[in-house]
Design a protein around this motif. Structure first.
Motif, PDB file in Angstrom:
ATOM      1  N   TYR A   1     -40.529 -33.987  -3.170  1.00 38.38           N
ATOM      2  CA  TYR A   1     -38.902 -35.152  -3.140  1.00 38.38           C
ATOM      3  C   TYR A   1     -37.936 -33.288  -3.930  1.00 38.38           C
ATOM      4  CZ  TYR A   1     -41.355 -38.245  -0.707  1.00 38.38           C
ATOM      5  OH  TYR A   1     -42.058 -39.528   0.536  1.00 38.38           O
ATOM      6  N   GLY A   2     -38.931 -33.378  -4.596  1.00 35.42           N
ATOM      7  CA  GLY A   2     -38.432 -32.496  -6.012  1.00 35.42           C
ATOM      8  C   GLY A   2     -36.797 -33.003  -7.256  1.00 35.42           C
ATOM      9  N   ASP A   3     -37.015 -32.064  -8.213  1.00 39.14           N
ATOM     10  CA  ASP A   3     -35.732 -32.669  -9.402  1.00 39.14           C
ATOM     11  C   ASP A   3     -36.213 -34.133  -9.676  1.00 39.14           C
ATOM     12  OD1 ASP A   3     -34.309 -30.880  -9.227  1.00 39.14           O
ATOM     13  OD2 ASP A   3     -33.540 -31.474  -6.782  1.00 39.14           O
ATOM     14  N   PHE A   4     -35.306 -34.944 -10.241  1.00 32.08           N
ATOM     15  CA  PHE A   4     -35.318 -36.410 -10.574  1.00 32.08           C
ATOM     16  C   PHE A   4     -36.981 -37.156 -10.391  1.00 32.08           C
ATOM     17  CE2 PHE A   4     -31.913 -36.754  -8.272  1.00 32.08           C
ATOM     18  CZ  PHE A   4     -31.854 -38.405  -7.986  1.00 32.08           C
ATOM     19  N   TYR A   5     -36.434 -36.810  -8.582  1.00 33.83           N
ATOM     20  CA  TYR A   5     -36.477 -38.223  -8.147  1.00 33.83           C
ATOM     21  C   TYR A   5     -38.375 -38.102  -7.428  1.00 33.83           C
ATOM     22  CZ  TYR A   5     -35.709 -41.218  -3.530  1.00 33.83           C
ATOM     23  OH  TYR A   5     -35.655 -41.869  -2.009  1.00 33.83           O
ATOM     24  N   GLY A   6     -39.019 -37.394  -7.393  1.00 30.86           N
ATOM     25  CA  GLY A   6     -40.220 -37.921  -7.767  1.00 30.86           C
ATOM     26  C   GLY A   6     -41.345 -38.558  -9.098  1.00 30.86           C
ATOM     27  N   TYR A   7     -40.397 -38.064  -9.902  1.00 30.52           N
ATOM     28  CA  TYR A   7     -40.256 -39.183 -11.100  1.00 30.52           C
ATOM     29  C   TYR A   7     -40.348 -40.333 -10.866  1.00 30.52           C
ATOM     30  CZ  TYR A   7     -40.974 -34.459 -13.085  1.00 30.52           C
ATOM     31  OH  TYR A   7     -41.222 -32.968 -13.647  1.00 30.52           O
ATOM     32  N   MET A   8     -39.279 -40.870  -9.971  1.00 26.34           N
ATOM     33  CA  MET A   8     -38.241 -42.213 -10.306  1.00 26.34           C
ATOM     34  C   MET A   8     -39.179 -42.539  -8.960  1.00 26.34           C
ATOM     35  SD  MET A   8     -36.580 -42.082 -12.901  1.00 26.34           S
ATOM     36  CE  MET A   8     -37.092 -41.442 -13.077  1.00 26.34           C
ATOM     37  N   LEU A   9     -39.558 -41.940  -8.156  1.00 24.52           N
ATOM     38  CA  LEU A   9     -40.684 -43.083  -6.977  1.00 24.52           C
ATOM     39  C   LEU A   9     -41.833 -42.666  -7.838  1.00 24.52           C
ATOM     40  CD1 LEU A   9     -39.400 -40.328  -4.542  1.00 24.52           C
ATOM     41  CD2 LEU A   9     -39.212 -42.926  -4.515  1.00 24.52           C
ATOM     42  N   LEU A  10     -42.525 -41.514  -8.903  1.00 25.68           N
ATOM     43  CA  LEU A  10     -43.984 -42.761  -9.452  1.00 25.68           C
ATOM     44  C   LEU A  10     -43.706 -43.992 -10.042  1.00 25.68           C
ATOM     45  CD1 LEU A  10     -46.157 -41.697 -10.718  1.00 25.68           C
ATOM     46  CD2 LEU A  10     -45.091 -39.907 -12.570  1.00 25.68           C
ATOM     47  N   ALA A  11     -42.465 -43.737 -10.974  1.00 24.83           N
ATOM     48  CA  ALA A  11     -42.258 -45.180 -12.073  1.00 24.83           C
ATOM     49  C   ALA A  11     -42.005 -46.712 -10.911  1.00 24.83           C
ATOM     50  CB  ALA A  11     -40.648 -45.005 -12.538  1.00 24.83           C
ATOM     51  N   GLU A  12     -41.584 -46.481  -9.563  1.00 25.50           N
ATOM     52  CA  GLU A  12     -41.916 -47.531  -8.603  1.00 25.50           C
ATOM     53  C   GLU A  12     -43.416 -47.428  -7.904  1.00 25.50           C
ATOM     54  OE1 GLU A  12     -39.034 -47.066  -5.598  1.00 25.50           O
ATOM     55  OE2 GLU A  12     -36.998 -47.381  -7.383  1.00 25.50           O
ATOM     56  N   GLY A  13     -44.229 -46.527  -7.964  1.00 30.04           N
ATOM     57  CA  GLY A  13     -45.373 -46.792  -7.529  1.00 30.04           C
ATOM     58  C   GLY A  13     -45.606 -46.284  -6.005  1.00 30.04           C
ATOM     59  N   ALA A  14     -44.845 -45.830  -5.811  1.00 28.58           N
ATOM     60  CA  ALA A  14     -44.224 -45.196  -3.826  1.00 28.58           C
ATOM     61  C   ALA A  14     -45.049 -43.931  -4.711  1.00 28.58           C
ATOM     62  CB  ALA A  14     -42.760 -45.111  -3.977  1.00 28.58           C
ATOM     63  N   VAL A  15     -45.304 -43.044  -5.132  1.00 31.07           N
ATOM     64  CA  VAL A  15     -46.163 -41.779  -5.091  1.00 31.07           C
ATOM     65  C   VAL A  15     -46.876 -42.149  -6.517  1.00 31.07           C
ATOM     66  CG1 VAL A  15     -44.381 -40.316  -4.155  1.00 31.07           C
ATOM     67  CG2 VAL A  15     -44.155 -40.207  -6.548  1.00 31.07           C
ATOM     68  N   ASP A  16     -47.906 -41.286  -6.517  1.00 29.75           N
ATOM     69  CA  ASP A  16     -48.970 -40.977  -7.843  1.00 29.75           C
ATOM     70  C   ASP A  16     -49.061 -40.519  -8.606  1.00 29.75           C
ATOM     71  OD1 ASP A  16     -49.981 -43.366  -6.219  1.00 29.75           O
ATOM     72  OD2 ASP A  16     -50.410 -42.660  -3.943  1.00 29.75           O
ATOM     73  N   VAL A  17     -48.451 -38.773  -8.484  1.00 28.53           N
ATOM     74  CA  VAL A  17     -48.277 -37.584  -9.634  1.00 28.53           C
ATOM     75  C   VAL A  17     -46.888 -37.408  -9.214  1.00 28.53           C
ATOM     76  CG1 VAL A  17     -49.823 -35.636 -10.067  1.00 28.53           C
ATOM     77  CG2 VAL A  17     -50.911 -37.712  -9.129  1.00 28.53           C
ATOM     78  N   MET A  18     -46.721 -36.782  -9.888  1.00 30.13           N
ATOM     79  CA  MET A  18     -45.025 -35.787  -9.549  1.00 30.13           C
ATOM     80  C   MET A  18     -45.914 -34.556 -10.950  1.00 30.13           C
ATOM     81  SD  MET A  18     -42.437 -34.356  -8.350  1.00 30.13           S
ATOM     82  CE  MET A  18     -41.495 -33.164  -9.098  1.00 30.13           C
ATOM     83  N   VAL A  19     -45.644 -33.122 -10.610  1.00 32.94           N
ATOM     84  CA  VAL A  19     -46.105 -31.938 -11.148  1.00 32.94           C
ATOM     85  C   VAL A  19     -44.671 -31.036 -10.549  1.00 32.94           C
ATOM     86  CG1 VAL A  19     -48.609 -32.764 -10.766  1.00 32.94           C
ATOM     87  CG2 VAL A  19     -47.189 -30.778  -9.780  1.00 32.94           C
TER      88      VAL A  19
END
Length: 271
Positions: free
Chosen positions: A192-210
């Motif tokens: 997903y890239g940029d800020f978006y992966g981290y926000m999906l992580l914070a929402e519980g929609a994804v589990d890891v962002m690197v």
């Protein structure tokens, strides 16, 4: 514990100003884009947003420092606690200039080197995320239409949704093979890239962002949101301090495994 309610309210005000400028320029036919010395693009919207945020901070927080992606540290902190704001006026500029709606303004407050409050506003998506130490993490269209958010409870790579920056950046970092093995082992993977992966992580929609390479303004606003949502955020060396470097953000349960794989280059299968 210090209260950051007033700082979050100010961050929302700054985001309102940023959104009005950036949305007026999004998909405009006369958008002016040029290349910076590092060959990354910058638009007239990036500069206008940062200038407007700086102008408001100069009035509302004259003793706080300001560091921005486009104009550097033009305002050193003068008050107690070495408080300074870190601004990425448009994170995802390449998306912005191509008409892709996944971009946002990142606003962080640091005390010394520690991010204590952060807000991400993605007006083309109609969504914001924010958090501050002791205040939890929240998401919604605006401050009065918010839901508290939290990371997932996923504990196994075989059940995990794995998010990452582009693969060439991991190849340049010399960690492409362990990245590919993580992608094979994970239940799902997306860039997903940029800020978006981290926000999906914070929402519980994804589990890891690197991400293997980023600057302070890319990450400072994200850290309080992810950690207040219950997640864990370090660089590839396992250090908590933000700054130029890398990022591993997880729901906490998977952090040790991801860190070990990418730091050591070890990639065992854990189905």
């Amino acid at each position: 514990m210090a209260s950051y309610a007033d700082d979050l309210a100010l961050a929302h005000l700054l985001a309102d100003t940023a959104d009005s400028i950036s949305m007026a320029r999004f998909r405009s036919l006369d958008l002016h884009v040029e290349s910076k010395p590092d060959l990354t693009p910058v638009s007239d919207a990036d500069k206008a947003v940062e200038q407007a945020i700086r102008a408001t901070l100069a009035r509302a927080r004259p003793r706080d420092g300001v560091l921005g992606e486009e104009f550097g540290m033009s305002t050193p902190p003068a008050g107690q606690g070495n408080r300074h704001w870190v601004i990425d006026p448009i994170d995802g500029t390449k998306n912005f200039i191509r008409g892709v709606p996944v971009w946002g303004t990142l606003i962080a407050l640091l005390e010394g080197e520690r991010p204590v409050a952060g807000l991400v506003s993605a007006p083309a998506l109609g969504r914001r995320w924010w958090g501050a130490q002791g205040h939890g993490a929240w998401a919604g269209k605006h401050q009065r239409a918010a839901t508290r958010i939290s990371v997932s409870a996923v504990r196994r790579m075989g059940d995990a949704s794995f998010c990452y920056a582009s693969l060439p950046s991991w190849e340049e970092a010399g960690r492409l093979e362990p990245m590919l093995q993580i992608m094979r082992d994970a239940w799902r993977n997306r860039a997903y890239g940029d800020f978006y992966g981290y926000m999906l992580l914070a929402e519980g929609a994804v589990d890891v962002m690197v991400e293997p390479e980023l600057s302070l303004w890319d990450v400072a606003a994200l850290i309080p949101i992810v950690t207040e949502a219950g997640g864990q955020f370090t660089d590839l060396a396992g250090e908590r301090a933000p700054g130029d470097g890398s990022a591993i953000a997880t729901n906490g349960h998977l952090h040790r495994e991801i860190l070990g794989r990418l730091a050591a280059g070890v990639a065992p299968a854990h189905r």
